[in-house]
Design an enzyme around this catalytic site. Sequence first.
Site, PDB file in Angstrom:
ATOM      1  N   LEU A 117     -25.515 -33.869   8.564  1.00  0.00           N
ATOM      2  CA  LEU A 117     -24.632 -34.693   7.738  1.00  0.00           C
ATOM      3  C   LEU A 117     -25.404 -35.484   6.700  1.00  0.00           C
ATOM      4  CD1 LEU A 117     -22.261 -36.115  10.524  1.00  0.00           C
ATOM      5  CD2 LEU A 117     -21.748 -34.300   8.890  1.00  0.00           C
ATOM      6  N   VAL A 168     -28.870 -37.240  10.794  1.00  0.00           N
ATOM      7  CA  VAL A 168     -27.579 -37.369  11.465  1.00  0.00           C
ATOM      8  C   VAL A 168     -26.880 -36.016  11.431  1.00  0.00           C
ATOM      9  CG1 VAL A 168     -25.371 -38.573  11.557  1.00  0.00           C
ATOM     10  CG2 VAL A 168     -27.411 -39.781  10.760  1.00  0.00           C
ATOM     11  N   LYS A 227     -27.214 -39.179  15.819  1.00  0.00           N
ATOM     12  CA  LYS A 227     -28.341 -39.651  15.013  1.00  0.00           C
ATOM     13  C   LYS A 227     -29.631 -39.371  15.778  1.00  0.00           C
ATOM     14  CE  LYS A 227     -30.158 -43.865  12.891  1.00  0.00           C
ATOM     15  NZ  LYS A 227     -29.915 -45.313  12.716  1.00  0.00           N
ATOM     16  N   ASP A 266     -29.014 -55.103   7.014  1.00  0.00           N
ATOM     17  CA  ASP A 266     -29.059 -53.902   6.158  1.00  0.00           C
ATOM     18  C   ASP A 266     -27.661 -53.564   5.636  1.00  0.00           C
ATOM     19  OD1 ASP A 266     -30.483 -52.010   4.828  1.00  0.00           O
ATOM     20  OD2 ASP A 266     -30.559 -50.566   6.460  1.00  0.00           O
TER      21      ASP A 266
END
Length: 662
Positions: free
Chosen positions: A351, A359, A374, A474
């Site tokens: 992905l 991922v 992940k 983040d």
Amino acid sequence: MFFFKCMLLFLILCRFVSSQQEDVGFTYNGFRGINMTLDGLSQIADNGLLILVNTTKSQVGHAFYPQPLSFINSSTGNVLSFSTTFVFAISSEATTIAGPGIVLVISPSRGFPGALSSSYLGLFNTSNIGNSSNHVIGVELDTLQNTEFNDIDDNHIGIDINDLKSVKAVPASYFSDKENRRVNLSLYSGHPMQLWVEYYGSKKQLNVTLAPINVPKPTIPLLSLKIDLSRFMVDPMFVGFSSSTSSLDVSNYLLGWSFKMNGQAKELSLSQLPKLPRRGPKTTPKIFSIGFPVIGVSLVFMSIFIIQFIVARKKKFAEVLEDWELVYGPHRFRYKDLYIATKGFHDKELLGIGGFGKVYRGILPTTKEEVAVKRVSHDSRQGVREFVAEIISIGKLQHRNIVTLLGYCRRKGELLLVYDFMPNGSLDRFLFDHKSTTTKTTLSWNQRFQIIKSVASALLYLHEEWEQVVVHRDVKSSNVMLDKELNARLGDFGLAKLYDHGGDPKTTHVVGTFGYLAPEYARTGKANPSVDVFAFGVFLLEVACGKRPIEAEASEECIVLVDWVISSWNRGAILETVDPKLEMNYEVQEMELVLKLGLLCSQCNPTARPCMRQVVRYLEGEIQLPELPFLTSESTGEISFWCPSLESRMTSIVDSLLSGGR
């Protein structure tokens, strides 16, 4: 005086007898040597198996606890709470059709004169069915659909009151706590199953729960009904089972039974239950007619091959389990399942690639649930530390605007996290990836505004509403994921820091993404909610302007997004910064609110930034945004609320680089 003493003794005796009745209970792990009242075809086999009916056609069978029970509280007139569970099996020679099933019965009598077999289940006949004077309560396991009784199908559980037209009925199934879904069952499969029937007197609620014998009692009942049984019962009552046969070859069995008045029925010991008869004729395997020398040699070679295969496979799927993981054991996935789900982590399932690994899209082999896996890189600079942080933080967070962490896996040096699958990927692909064939859709302003409010709600939950303060560290468009309906969820908690409410965040290694780092964080290394507010301010400008925080290829005045928007605000032309892809299709007041709020949040002075609760209230229109001042030039010598120049902003970025931010 003597008369008074006699009366007192009589009352105490009555109370004792009543108490003994109210607490009656029994547990039969098999029926060998048990005193049961049987009639019709019912019999107890040598191994303790209770056979209610066998393949004899058009007959009935009853099996009752021999003593009458007082279900009614003499002082209140209400039915007492009671609980019962039993293991049964219905075996049919035909695999697709069966005859009548089994009924758990509570009735004033153990006898049912004139009761018919087949669909009448040995309880009623044509003259008394439906009469209120029956005082019969039943839980039927019905394997024959009869339109006369409005049966929903030929495989259902129903609650019957004086009739075989069920008050409530549902198809046979159970709720799998492991798979978090309903699983259908066939009552006449011949396999043993367990049924729980519980009546709560204070709530006047009857619950019925079904499950295969090898599955623990589900937390969610199959059938739940609000009903006052005192309207239908008399005192005393008998409890037992009724069954009947039709023209089909069907056998109905009971393997064990437990009952408790005014309490929870004792669990059956499944290992002690009698075995069911063999189904079908016993056959002799043809393999015994083949020469034993040939078989022996083949088995030796086959054993060697299997051992080598198992050793290689175990080595391939070997996992690591450390002490800290014991707390999160229920959320641990097997590496083998994730390997199968992602087709061996094939590139076609990839992905995207983030700062800490790749991922993959996957479909879990057991539940067929679509997930995102992940896979943290081997050469990640922080590796296990980010992995543990993400499990501890997001693993416990529950919010509609936060990506749900379903579980994790460890395997040697590999770290894997399993999330809900977000079909539309990350927000940045819709804002900036104009060449991608999968993101040709331009988000409307209404969609963008809802995304902004969703991310704000998630940050408010992290900062103020969870049990600890969570600083994401983040916040950016690439960490905002979109589900099927383009609803936003904040994800990637690999850099999150936690501390107690009212506590002081400790100095940490500076991490994050350039363009989103608050200047004071780059200097002090202290991560508090104001750091996220700064990044959220940059995020607001990203969404409204359709530009990245830092665009090295842009003109000098547009390199830093915040500075460009400040310059436009000073010129009184802040709407010139709006993403041209919106083509003027936006609410001017909402757009101005978002742009101004972006500037307010991204101030260099952390004490002048709003908290996320204020931000949410601004976005919801509950309070007015304060008027923003014009920025003064450096020549005046005055100090602005914002970083005064592009040079100082780039200096902050360089400081962050030297501090180790990403």
